[in-house]
Design a protein around this motif. Sequence first.
Motif, PDB file in Angstrom:
ATOM      1  N   UNK A 134      18.855 -21.811  40.262  1.00 11.24           N
ATOM      2  CA  UNK A 134      18.115 -22.637  40.124  1.00 11.24           C
ATOM      3  C   UNK A 134      16.873 -21.822  40.710  1.00 11.24           C
ATOM      4  N   UNK A 135      15.983 -21.173  40.660  1.00 14.17           N
ATOM      5  CA  UNK A 135      15.058 -19.920  40.297  1.00 14.17           C
ATOM      6  C   UNK A 135      14.185 -20.640  39.482  1.00 14.17           C
ATOM      7  N   UNK A 136      13.295 -21.771  39.598  1.00 16.29           N
ATOM      8  CA  UNK A 136      12.251 -21.216  38.657  1.00 16.29           C
ATOM      9  C   UNK A 136      11.867 -20.650  38.178  1.00 16.29           C
ATOM     10  N   UNK A 137      10.942 -20.046  39.192  1.00 14.78           N
ATOM     11  CA  UNK A 137      10.042 -19.258  38.312  1.00 14.78           C
ATOM     12  C   UNK A 137      10.217 -18.168  37.742  1.00 14.78           C
ATOM     13  N   UNK A 138      11.719 -17.538  38.934  1.00 15.76           N
ATOM     14  CA  UNK A 138      12.756 -16.129  38.118  1.00 15.76           C
ATOM     15  C   UNK A 138      12.575 -16.547  36.883  1.00 15.76           C
ATOM     16  N   UNK A 139      13.125 -18.030  36.362  1.00 22.57           N
ATOM     17  CA  UNK A 139      13.238 -18.519  34.943  1.00 22.57           C
ATOM     18  C   UNK A 139      12.844 -18.957  33.977  1.00 22.57           C
ATOM     19  N   UNK A 140      11.448 -19.227  34.450  1.00 26.63           N
ATOM     20  CA  UNK A 140      10.081 -19.306  33.917  1.00 26.63           C
ATOM     21  C   UNK A 140       9.468 -17.852  33.273  1.00 26.63           C
ATOM     22  N   UNK A 141       9.358 -17.366  34.529  1.00 21.63           N
ATOM     23  CA  UNK A 141       9.170 -16.075  33.786  1.00 21.63           C
ATOM     24  C   UNK A 141       9.864 -15.333  32.171  1.00 21.63           C
ATOM     25  N   UNK A 142      10.862 -15.477  32.753  1.00 20.23           N
ATOM     26  CA  UNK A 142      11.822 -15.238  31.518  1.00 20.23           C
ATOM     27  C   UNK A 142      11.418 -16.017  29.604  1.00 20.23           C
ATOM     28  N   UNK A 143      11.831 -17.135  30.367  1.00 23.97           N
ATOM     29  CA  UNK A 143      11.376 -18.190  28.949  1.00 23.97           C
ATOM     30  C   UNK A 143       9.529 -17.066  28.684  1.00 23.97           C
ATOM     31  N   UNK A 210      20.396 -10.218  34.228  1.00 21.94           N
ATOM     32  CA  UNK A 210      19.153  -9.657  34.789  1.00 21.94           C
ATOM     33  C   UNK A 210      18.898  -9.025  35.845  1.00 21.94           C
ATOM     34  N   UNK A 211      18.889  -7.644  36.006  1.00 21.13           N
ATOM     35  CA  UNK A 211      19.398  -6.148  36.411  1.00 21.13           C
ATOM     36  C   UNK A 211      17.744  -6.074  36.933  1.00 21.13           C
ATOM     37  N   UNK A 212      16.999  -5.830  35.620  1.00 22.38           N
ATOM     38  CA  UNK A 212      15.789  -5.263  36.739  1.00 22.38           C
ATOM     39  C   UNK A 212      14.883  -6.553  36.904  1.00 22.38           C
ATOM     40  N   UNK A 213      15.015  -7.751  36.280  1.00 25.26           N
ATOM     41  CA  UNK A 213      14.076  -8.645  37.465  1.00 25.26           C
ATOM     42  C   UNK A 213      15.061  -9.121  38.599  1.00 25.26           C
ATOM     43  N   UNK A 214      16.028  -9.401  38.646  1.00 23.74           N
ATOM     44  CA  UNK A 214      16.778  -9.411  39.934  1.00 23.74           C
ATOM     45  C   UNK A 214      17.458  -8.698  41.008  1.00 23.74           C
ATOM     46  N   UNK A 215      16.545  -7.370  40.359  1.00 22.59           N
ATOM     47  CA  UNK A 215      17.163  -6.178  41.525  1.00 22.59           C
ATOM     48  C   UNK A 215      16.679  -4.894  41.327  1.00 22.59           C
ATOM     49  N   UNK A 216      15.525  -5.493  41.179  1.00 24.77           N
ATOM     50  CA  UNK A 216      14.203  -4.213  41.107  1.00 24.77           C
ATOM     51  C   UNK A 216      14.308  -2.430  42.131  1.00 24.77           C
ATOM     52  N   UNK A 217      14.322  -3.802  43.079  1.00 24.01           N
ATOM     53  CA  UNK A 217      14.341  -2.626  44.166  1.00 24.01           C
ATOM     54  C   UNK A 217      15.242  -1.687  43.958  1.00 24.01           C
TER      55      UNK A 217
END
Length: 232
Positions: A134-143, A210-217
């Motif tokens: 439900x992370x709309x910012x993350x979803x929008x970035x992928x879209x 989506x590891x590079x987006x979800x767990x970049x650190x």
Amino acid sequence: MNTAPLPIVLIPGFMLDETLWDDFVHNYPEDRIFIRASLSTGKSIAEYASYIVENLPPRFILVGFSLGGYVARAIAEAFPERTAGMVLIATSLREDTPEQQALLDKASLTALQGDFKGFSDAVLKPSLHASRQNDQELIQKIRDMGKHLGAEVFRAQALLDRRDITLSPIACPLLVIASEGDGMRGLNESREINALLGGDFVTLGDSGHMLPLEQPLVLARTLSVWFNNNHL
């Protein structure tokens, strides 16, 4: 005499552009040269590989995410003397099933009939960890990445033949990274890569595909440690 660290080539996944790696690069704990490859030019895995290598220095380290893992393997197969190391993230050895390919064929035709606006929530949410769906910012970035690449690139990537890429052990140091919560490319597919190609294997938690987006650190630290341990 100390030599400069080799450049790291970052290859994105299906309908993802170079901005996929923004947070990863920002969180990387050391100074390295990162080369962000694009999958916007080409009609086959081999063409992607050839186009990327044209713009690379004599020696490099490959990091391929998802579809980018197929391209990284093709580069390592064609240019073993130039590939110093390789990391495969949330990817697979398998080609698409007939059912998956039929869906992609249909979607690619639909995309070319109108204005491609990127993937819907229904498509994107299953690629994310349950805690991020439900992370709309993350979803929008992928879209936005998909929308930026557009319908023609979508069709080219959807119709890719993923067969006949090397199944031989990789000569250079190899790291396979999987996510425990990957609903698109599961742990078994990553274990297949490790079993057939060799190398090291790491599983990361609290992430979907989506590891590079979800767990970049965490991803940045994992790669930094592995590169240093392998003198890359």
